[in-house]
Structure formats: structure tokens, C-alpha cells
Motif scaffolding. Structure first.
Motif, PDB file in Angstrom:
ATOM      1  N   ASP A 273      11.215   8.255   0.776  1.00 33.22           N
ATOM      2  CA  ASP A 273      10.281   6.843   0.336  1.00 33.22           C
ATOM      3  C   ASP A 273      10.397   6.786  -0.934  1.00 33.22           C
ATOM      4  OD1 ASP A 273       8.175   5.907   1.062  1.00 33.22           O
ATOM      5  OD2 ASP A 273       6.806   7.437  -0.007  1.00 33.22           O
ATOM      6  N   SER A 274      10.379   5.832  -1.421  1.00 28.01           N
ATOM      7  CA  SER A 274       9.889   5.400  -3.080  1.00 28.01           C
ATOM      8  C   SER A 274       9.221   5.151  -3.428  1.00 28.01           C
ATOM      9  CB  SER A 274      11.402   4.769  -3.310  1.00 28.01           C
ATOM     10  OG  SER A 274      11.008   3.744  -2.964  1.00 28.01           O
ATOM     11  N   TYR A 275       7.695   3.541  -2.628  1.00 26.44           N
ATOM     12  CA  TYR A 275       7.171   3.229  -3.611  1.00 26.44           C
ATOM     13  C   TYR A 275       5.738   3.804  -3.803  1.00 26.44           C
ATOM     14  CZ  TYR A 275       4.084  -0.650  -4.109  1.00 26.44           C
ATOM     15  OH  TYR A 275       2.818  -0.980  -4.339  1.00 26.44           O
ATOM     16  N   GLY A 276       5.600   4.436  -4.669  1.00 26.44           N
ATOM     17  CA  GLY A 276       4.083   4.951  -5.424  1.00 26.44           C
ATOM     18  C   GLY A 276       4.423   6.221  -5.398  1.00 26.44           C
ATOM     19  N   VAL A 277       5.511   6.646  -5.529  1.00 21.36           N
ATOM     20  CA  VAL A 277       5.567   7.866  -5.293  1.00 21.36           C
ATOM     21  C   VAL A 277       7.506   8.397  -6.223  1.00 21.36           C
ATOM     22  CG1 VAL A 277       4.637   9.330  -3.516  1.00 21.36           C
ATOM     23  CG2 VAL A 277       7.082   8.515  -3.396  1.00 21.36           C
ATOM     24  N   THR A 278       7.888   9.389  -6.791  1.00 22.36           N
ATOM     25  CA  THR A 278       8.724   9.793  -7.377  1.00 22.36           C
ATOM     26  C   THR A 278       9.924   9.817  -6.319  1.00 22.36           C
ATOM     27  OG1 THR A 278       8.038  11.782  -8.818  1.00 22.36           O
ATOM     28  CG2 THR A 278      10.250  11.312  -8.079  1.00 22.36           C
ATOM     29  N   ALA A 279      10.550   8.742  -6.296  1.00 23.33           N
ATOM     30  CA  ALA A 279      11.427   8.605  -4.960  1.00 23.33           C
ATOM     31  C   ALA A 279      12.715  10.020  -5.054  1.00 23.33           C
ATOM     32  CB  ALA A 279      13.106   6.921  -5.377  1.00 23.33           C
ATOM     33  N   GLY A 280      13.010   9.705  -3.618  1.00 27.75           N
ATOM     34  CA  GLY A 280      13.770  10.771  -2.923  1.00 27.75           C
ATOM     35  C   GLY A 280      12.890  11.198  -1.610  1.00 27.75           C
ATOM     36  N   PHE A 281      13.648  12.808  -1.466  1.00 32.43           N
ATOM     37  CA  PHE A 281      13.380  13.204  -0.218  1.00 32.43           C
ATOM     38  C   PHE A 281      12.337  13.954  -0.060  1.00 32.43           C
ATOM     39  CE2 PHE A 281      18.224  11.941   0.373  1.00 32.43           C
ATOM     40  CZ  PHE A 281      17.861  11.534   2.012  1.00 32.43           C
ATOM     41  N   TYR A 282      11.316  14.187   1.116  1.00 34.82           N
ATOM     42  CA  TYR A 282      10.301  14.661   0.972  1.00 34.82           C
ATOM     43  C   TYR A 282      10.249  14.957   2.921  1.00 34.82           C
ATOM     44  CZ  TYR A 282       8.982  12.253  -2.963  1.00 34.82           C
ATOM     45  OH  TYR A 282       9.180  11.855  -4.448  1.00 34.82           O
ATOM     46  N   THR A 283       9.316  16.001   3.001  1.00 36.11           N
ATOM     47  CA  THR A 283       9.611  16.292   4.640  1.00 36.11           C
ATOM     48  C   THR A 283       7.906  15.490   5.166  1.00 36.11           C
ATOM     49  OG1 THR A 283      11.051  17.619   4.533  1.00 36.11           O
ATOM     50  CG2 THR A 283       9.848  18.367   5.743  1.00 36.11           C
ATOM     51  N   PHE A 284       8.320  15.883   6.326  1.00 35.42           N
ATOM     52  CA  PHE A 284       6.838  14.858   6.862  1.00 35.42           C
ATOM     53  C   PHE A 284       6.844  15.453   8.394  1.00 35.42           C
ATOM     54  CE2 PHE A 284       7.071  11.738   4.165  1.00 35.42           C
ATOM     55  CZ  PHE A 284       5.852  11.416   3.222  1.00 35.42           C
ATOM     56  N   GLY A 285       5.408  15.535   8.799  1.00 39.19           N
ATOM     57  CA  GLY A 285       5.262  15.928  10.229  1.00 39.19           C
ATOM     58  C   GLY A 285       3.861  15.287  10.217  1.00 39.19           C
ATOM     59  N   GLY A 286       2.914  15.278  11.377  1.00 34.26           N
ATOM     60  CA  GLY A 286       2.387  14.914  12.601  1.00 34.26           C
ATOM     61  C   GLY A 286       2.842  13.804  13.523  1.00 34.26           C
TER      62      GLY A 286
ATOM     63  N   ASP B 141       0.641  -1.286   0.098  1.00 31.24           N
ATOM     64  CA  ASP B 141       0.474   0.115  -0.014  1.00 31.24           C
ATOM     65  C   ASP B 141       0.956   1.332  -0.141  1.00 31.24           C
ATOM     66  OD1 ASP B 141      -2.792   1.211   0.681  1.00 31.24           O
ATOM     67  OD2 ASP B 141      -1.182   2.353   1.635  1.00 31.24           O
ATOM     68  N   ALA B 142       0.758   1.935  -0.965  1.00 32.65           N
ATOM     69  CA  ALA B 142       2.117   3.334  -1.605  1.00 32.65           C
ATOM     70  C   ALA B 142       1.699   4.352  -0.150  1.00 32.65           C
ATOM     71  CB  ALA B 142       1.629   3.447  -2.473  1.00 32.65           C
ATOM     72  N   GLY B 143       0.181   4.820   0.050  1.00 31.48           N
ATOM     73  CA  GLY B 143      -0.100   5.345   1.430  1.00 31.48           C
ATOM     74  C   GLY B 143       0.883   5.129   2.817  1.00 31.48           C
ATOM     75  N   TRP B 144       0.429   3.752   2.489  1.00 28.69           N
ATOM     76  CA  TRP B 144       1.367   3.355   4.468  1.00 28.69           C
ATOM     77  C   TRP B 144       3.037   3.544   4.436  1.00 28.69           C
ATOM     78  CZ3 TRP B 144      -0.470   2.606   9.416  1.00 28.69           C
ATOM     79  CH2 TRP B 144      -1.741   2.815   9.364  1.00 28.69           C
ATOM     80  N   SER B 145       2.909   2.887   3.124  1.00 29.78           N
ATOM     81  CA  SER B 145       4.375   3.133   2.821  1.00 29.78           C
ATOM     82  C   SER B 145       5.313   4.089   3.307  1.00 29.78           C
ATOM     83  CB  SER B 145       4.807   2.406   0.868  1.00 29.78           C
ATOM     84  OG  SER B 145       4.132   0.849   1.004  1.00 29.78           O
ATOM     85  N   GLU B 146       4.447   5.604   2.926  1.00 30.44           N
ATOM     86  CA  GLU B 146       5.221   6.673   2.972  1.00 30.44           C
ATOM     87  C   GLU B 146       4.799   6.793   4.710  1.00 30.44           C
ATOM     88  OE1 GLU B 146       3.293  10.207   1.351  1.00 30.44           O
ATOM     89  OE2 GLU B 146       2.610   8.806  -0.311  1.00 30.44           O
ATOM     90  N   GLU B 147       4.926   6.657   5.623  1.00 29.71           N
ATOM     91  CA  GLU B 147       4.125   5.924   6.893  1.00 29.71           C
ATOM     92  C   GLU B 147       5.083   5.230   6.953  1.00 29.71           C
ATOM     93  OE1 GLU B 147       3.358   7.254  10.762  1.00 29.71           O
ATOM     94  OE2 GLU B 147       2.320   7.805   9.064  1.00 29.71           O
ATOM     95  N   ILE B 148       5.499   4.266   6.904  1.00 36.15           N
ATOM     96  CA  ILE B 148       6.301   2.847   7.151  1.00 36.15           C
ATOM     97  C   ILE B 148       8.046   3.878   6.912  1.00 36.15           C
ATOM     98  CG2 ILE B 148       7.443   1.361   6.660  1.00 36.15           C
ATOM     99  CD1 ILE B 148       4.839  -0.155   6.166  1.00 36.15           C
TER     100      ILE B 148
END
Length: 431
Positions: A341-354, A172-179
Motif C-alpha cells: 500500500d502507498s496512498y496516505g502511508v509510506t509506500a511498502g509492504f504491510y501486514t493486515f488481518g480482520g 480516502d486513505a483509510g479505504w485505500s488500505e482496505e482496497i
């Protein structure tokens, strides 16, 4: 069946950060989901960061819980603004959020992160499978000069809720971002720790709770959970079935919906972790924190449980039952953390919060502090050090309107949004 939480505050929050247009002179922005945009930062005023919920923050199926993460989609983060102030122009291929050295500095962990954590295992419990988890973890750790953490060297293990290493849930791409967020926060905070990723077959409390039990059965003494949902009368039963593990530090995100308690953060057996906005400052600490709050429907969770009894170590009088939170750490996307993160998105660095960021950070601080004493409930440990230099007391900001006011407004000492404070070293997390 359990559903995702709804906002419980009635107060008008601060205006949502949204809609900042990209100017030709804006610096790195992550446009939508997965498109990196680079421009010249030197010729225009910085644009405020904008963000959106990750897909797993909106459950796809009835009865599923929500992850507590948001991803920056545009503008400038606090990290980028600081980089520009230091004369460094951020580039699209590099992180736009706080990295390991920032988090270790902010929470007084630099020495402990270098010397402690070997042999300790931090477990991450999430739903569904991230097929790129190991590869993405390697990219993050390599960029920041951290030692390799792989299945081959025994540092990283990825299993299903039954402990299988081969029969994993559907991806699951969404939960992969969380992981990715969770794994990277463990790496940033406790780079010498082993990491156990336990993937539930769905995001229901039953499956996620089974994954928590499996993490403990596999030997983890520190278990992070970055998800939640509305409370129910079943919660005290879930407490006993899934979260009553003496001698294990179980951390849970307080939620991202502003004032109001959610489960399992409201469990009497876990450390409920609230969220802050973290910024560089000229203080002796070098950092400052306030309650994370974006609007009346977005910010750290806090408040009174409707069902879970108050644990003996909580002595505040505004809630007859359990009060959320216990401690806190960075969660504001505008002052967010770097993730690869790379699964379901363009591979690279992102910024997260929450508060999905703050829970694994605190679980890793427990790991740096060392194995909890037999029979203990580690949520109690920070309360013994409240008001001391072992914690940073967060005294400003609010996540809504409530009575008594400390349940939603920071103050000196204990308050709902930030608990007894944020880590200053590890001594408040041992016992």
C-alpha cells in the motif's frame, strides 16, 4: 441510518495483544501508520505482534458501514517467526505477512491457482477511491512473480458505483488500505483471475449495495464485500434489492467485533465468511487453524441474525433465523497477510488481518471452482461437502460466550465462528 457494529459478547476475552515495546534486537515492525523499523532479530526473544484498526474501521459519518480490517503496527507476525525459524532474517523492505504461496499451500489451492481462473472476474466492492490501486497492485504482483494485471491488458478495471471509469469517488486513505488488502488477496488466491474494483461514493448501505449491483451488471460472478454494520429491520429489503443474485457467489466478512451478527454478512443470499488464526504445523496438512479471537471486543463475528430468515441449506437449530458464519479463512492479524500500500502511508509492504482478508480469499476460491450453476445460491455449496476432506474442520477456539455454545465456540462439524470449515481445494465451492 445504519451505524458501525458494537461488541455483543459478555464474556471476558483473551487479553488484547498490545503495548509490546520495540527492543533494539526486534525485527521488522510497522510503527504507527507507515514507518518501517528494522533491527537485528537474532539477539532477542520475538515480540508479540501488535495492531490497530485501519481508519475505515471507524466510520467518519453517520450511517456509514465499517471496513473489517486491522493493520499490524509492531512486533513479530507468525510469518516473521517462521522465517526466523527457517534461518531467514526478515528485512524492512520485504513482506512481514503470508504471501500467495503460503495461502495457496494452507488451503490446498496450489494446483488450482496455477491452472484455473482464466476468464473469471472477481469483483471487489469498497467505498471511496484509491488513486494508487493499479500501481500498488502491480507492486504486489511483481514482488511475488505473478503476471501483470493492468487496465491496459484488460485484467484490472476500476469503476464507480455507476460503472464510470473516469468519474470516481473522492479518494480516502483509510479505504485505500482496505482496497489494497482486498485486491492483493484476490491476486494471492486466484492469480489468473481478472479483478473488477467497484468504488461506492460513500460507505452507506445504499451506495455499497448499488456498487454490488453494478459489479453483477458488469458480469462478475464472484463479488467480495469486506464491510458491515449493525443489523436493522430494513435488512430483508436490502437482501432483495442488493444481494439476491442467483448464480453469483457473493461473500461478506463476518465482522471483527467478536460474538454477534452484523449485516450484510447476515443476508440469507450471501456466503458469510468468518476468521481464523492460521499457523504452520507438523501435521500432514502443514497448517493448523483456530477461531480468531483477541479479546471480548475483537475477533471473528458469528451468531444469530435478528431479522434475516434462515436459508434452506442451514440446518442448525440454535438460531431461529440466519446463522453466521458459513465458511472461514485466515483473519488474525498475528497470523496476517502481506499487502502492498502507498496512498496516505509510506509506500511498502504491510501486514493486515480482520475478516476483510477472509472474504476476498473465499470469493477467489469460488472463482477457482468455476462459474456457479444458473439459479443457484453458492452459499449452499460448502454445506453439501461438510464433514468431508474438501474442507478443513476447525475445532478449537471461541469468540465469546453464548448459548448454545456452538454459536461462539468451534467444534467438530458446523459452528458459528468458522462455519463448515476452511477450503481444502475447490471442490466444496462448486455446484
Amino acid at each position: 441510518m445504519r451505524t458501525s457494529p458494537t461488541a455483543k459478547t459478555t464474556a471476558p476475552g483473551r487479553r488484547r495483544r498490545a503495548g509490546a515495546a520495540f527492543a533494539a534486537a526486534a525485527t521488522l515492525a510497522l510503527a504507527g501508520f507507515g514507518t518501517a523499523v528494522q533491527a537485528d532479530a537474532a539477539t532477542a526473544a520475538p515480540a508479540k505482534a501488535t495492531w490497530a484498526k485501519t481508519p475505515c474501521a471507524t466510520p467518519k459519518h453517520k450511517g456509514e458501514l465499517a471496513c473489517n480490517s486491522l493493520r499490524v503496527t509492531g512486533g513479530l507476525t507468525a510469518f516473521q517467526k517462521q522465517q526466523a525459524a527457517d534461518g531467514i532474517t526478515p528485512k524492512a523492505a520485504t513482506p512481514s505477512g503470508y504471501g500467495p504461496s503460503d495461502l495457496q499451500s494452507a488451503y490446498g489451492l496450489t494446483s488450482a491457482a496455477a491452472s484455473k481462473g482464466s476468464g473469471e472476474t472477481v469483483a471487489i466492492v469498497d467505498a471511496y477511491n484509491d488513486p494508487n490501486a493499479e500501481a500498488d497492485l502491480a507492486k504486489y504482483r511483481s514482488y511475488y512473480g505473478l503476471s501483470a494485471c493492468t487496465k491496459a491488458n484488460g485484467c484490472f478495471k476500476q469503476v464507480s458505483q455507476t460503472g464510470s471509469t473516469t468519474s470516481l469517488p473522492r479518494s480516502d486513505a483509510g479505504w485505500s488500505e482496505e482496497i489494497s488488502l482486498d485486491l492483493d488477496m484476490v491476486s494471492a488466491t486466484c492469480p489468473n483471475c481478472n479483478i473488477l474494483l467497484v468504488e461506492a461514493k460513500s460507505a452507506t448501505m445504499t451506495n455499497l449495495g448499488t456498487a454490488v449491483n453494478e459489479a453483477v451488471a458488469l458480469g462478475a460472478k464472484y463479488v467480495s464485500n469486506s464491510y458491515g454494520g449493525s443489523e436493522s429491520s430494513s435488512d430483508t429489503g436490502y437482501d432483495t434489492k442488493y444481494f439476491k443474485h442467483p448464480g453469483v457467489a457473493i461473500t461478506v466478512s463476518a465482522g471483527d467485533g467478536g460474538y454477534g451478527a452484523e449485516y450484510p454478512a447476515a443476508s440469507q443470499y450471501v456466503t458469510a465468511v468468518g476468521g481464523t488464526a492460521l499457523s504452520k504445523s507438523s501435521t500432514s496438512r502443514g497448517w493448523s487453524e483456530t477461531v480468531w479471537n483477541t479479546s471480548s471486543t475483537e475477533g471473528t463475528g458469528s451468531g444469530c441474525s435478528a431479522y434475516d430468515p434462515k436459508p434452506s441449506w442451514q440446518t442448525d437449530t440454535g438460531c431461529a433465523e440466519r446463522t453466521v458464519s458459513d465458511v472461514s479463512a485466515v483473519a488474525d492479524p498475528a497470523t496476517g497477510v502481506s499487502v502492498y500500500d502507498s496512498y496516505g502511508v509510506t509506500a511498502g509492504f504491510y501486514t493486515f488481518g480482520g475478516t476483510s482478508a477472509s472474504s476476498p480469499i473465499i470469493a477467489s476460491v469460488y472463482a477457482l471452482a468455476g462459474t456457479p450453476s444458473s439459479g443457484s445460491y453458492p452459499a449452499a455449496f460448502p454445506y453439501a461437502k461438510a464433514g468431508t476432506s474438501a474442507l478443513n474442520d476447525v475445532t478449537s477456539g471461541s469468540n465469546g460466550s453464548c448459548s448454545p455454545s456452538y454459536l461462539c465456540t468451534a467444534r467438530s462439524g458446523y459452528d458459528g465462528p468458522t462455519g463448515v470449515g476452511t477450503p481444502e481445494g475447490v471442490s466444496a465451492f462448486t455446484g
